[in-house]
Write an enzyme that holds these catalytic residues in place. Structure first.
Site, PDB file in Angstrom:
ATOM      1  N   ASN A   1     -13.134   6.180 -48.130  1.00 37.11           N
ATOM      2  CA  ASN A   1     -13.528   7.163 -47.127  1.00 37.11           C
ATOM      3  C   ASN A   1     -13.301   6.573 -45.741  1.00 37.11           C
ATOM      4  OD1 ASN A   1     -14.780   9.581 -46.112  1.00 37.11           O
ATOM      5  ND2 ASN A   1     -16.634   8.403 -45.752  1.00 37.11           N
TER       6      ASN A   1
ATOM      7  N   ASP B   1     -21.819   6.788 -47.051  1.00 37.18           N
ATOM      8  CA  ASP B   1     -21.438   5.735 -46.098  1.00 37.18           C
ATOM      9  C   ASP B   1     -22.029   4.364 -46.392  1.00 37.18           C
ATOM     10  OD1 ASP B   1     -20.060   7.764 -44.694  1.00 37.18           O
ATOM     11  OD2 ASP B   1     -21.866   8.277 -43.595  1.00 37.18           O
TER      12      ASP B   1
ATOM     13  N   ILE C   1     -20.065  12.335 -53.209  1.00 38.36           N
ATOM     14  CA  ILE C   1     -19.290  12.188 -54.442  1.00 38.36           C
ATOM     15  C   ILE C   1     -20.254  11.909 -55.603  1.00 38.36           C
ATOM     16  CG2 ILE C   1     -17.464  10.866 -55.598  1.00 38.36           C
ATOM     17  CD1 ILE C   1     -16.558  12.629 -53.175  1.00 38.36           C
TER      18      ILE C   1
ATOM     19  N   HIS D   1     -14.912   6.852 -41.839  1.00 34.06           N
ATOM     20  CA  HIS D   1     -16.106   7.314 -41.120  1.00 34.06           C
ATOM     21  C   HIS D   1     -15.902   7.052 -39.631  1.00 34.06           C
ATOM     22  CE1 HIS D   1     -20.285   8.451 -40.665  1.00 34.06           C
ATOM     23  NE2 HIS D   1     -20.423   7.438 -39.822  1.00 34.06           N
TER      24      HIS D   1
ATOM     25  N   GLU E   1      -8.368   6.291 -36.089  1.00 31.16           N
ATOM     26  CA  GLU E   1      -8.238   6.787 -37.461  1.00 31.16           C
ATOM     27  C   GLU E   1      -6.779   7.064 -37.790  1.00 31.16           C
ATOM     28  OE1 GLU E   1     -10.790  10.178 -37.999  1.00 31.16           O
ATOM     29  OE2 GLU E   1     -12.600   9.041 -37.542  1.00 31.16           O
TER      30      GLU E   1
END
Length: 189
Positions: free
Chosen positions: A102, A145, A88, A104, A174
């Site tokens: 985000n 990250d 980004i 991960h 997730e």
């Protein structure tokens, strides 16, 4: 109304879970899906939910600030990265400071950084002989990250687990947690 924009590059399984989670809500809406690939499965998912989508190219994303204009048009409250593989840019991080998250597929800070996505992460976890893995939801900054961690969930691994087995276990986490954490974050706005 709090509006979400999802950025995704791939099949869109996390995007689907987010769209399902917020489908009946009156106070939160997924308004837009942005992808950097015209063949990404997430675009068909967006269409099936009646959500607008656009495909961006590298030049537009990195050399203009057109994406901010589009996000403002949709009155975006939160940007959610769901398998979006491009870094980004600073202008976007600044425009949406504290409002880009985000997910991960590992327990950061381990197994993060450029090139550490999808199967690459799970292969590295397997190779290292880890006894657990998991997923991390974090704020986005200008580096892969490295943003502040918001939430982590863990799963136990067996020495016989393949990278595909690890991927399956992590994906379950997730799908279980991402939309819920997004919902909690939106309560702060």
């Amino acid at each position: 109304m709090k509006n979400i924009a999802i950025f995704a590059s791939g099949s869109g399984s996390n995007a689907r879970k987010i769209l399902e989670y917020f489908a009946e809500r009156k106070d939160v809406s997924v308004q837009l899906v942005i992808s950097n690939r015209s063949d990404a499965g997430v675009l068909k998912i967006a269409e099936s939910f009646g959500v607008d989508s656009i495909v961006i190219d590298r030049q537009t994303f990195y050399e203009t600030e057109d994406v901010v204009s589009v996000l403002n048009k949709y009155e975006t409250s939160l940007i959610v990265l769901a398998g979006f593989l491009w870094l980004i840019p600073s202008y976007l991080v600044e425009a949406f400071q504290g409002r880009i998250v985000n997910i991960h597929p590992a327990l950061l800070p381990k197994y993060g950084g450029k090139g550490m996505h999808g199967k690459h992460v799970h292969e590295a976890v397997k190779k290292a002989g880890e006894l657990e893995s998991g997923m991390t939801i974090h704020y986005v900054n200008e580096r892969y990250d490295e943003g502040q961690i918001i939430f982590q969930a863990r799963c136990q691994l067996s020495p016989t687990d393949t990278p595909e087995d690890i991927a399956g276990k992590v994906l379950k986490l997730e799908h279980k947690h991402y939309a819920e954490v997004i919902d909690q974050l939106l309560q702060r706005f």
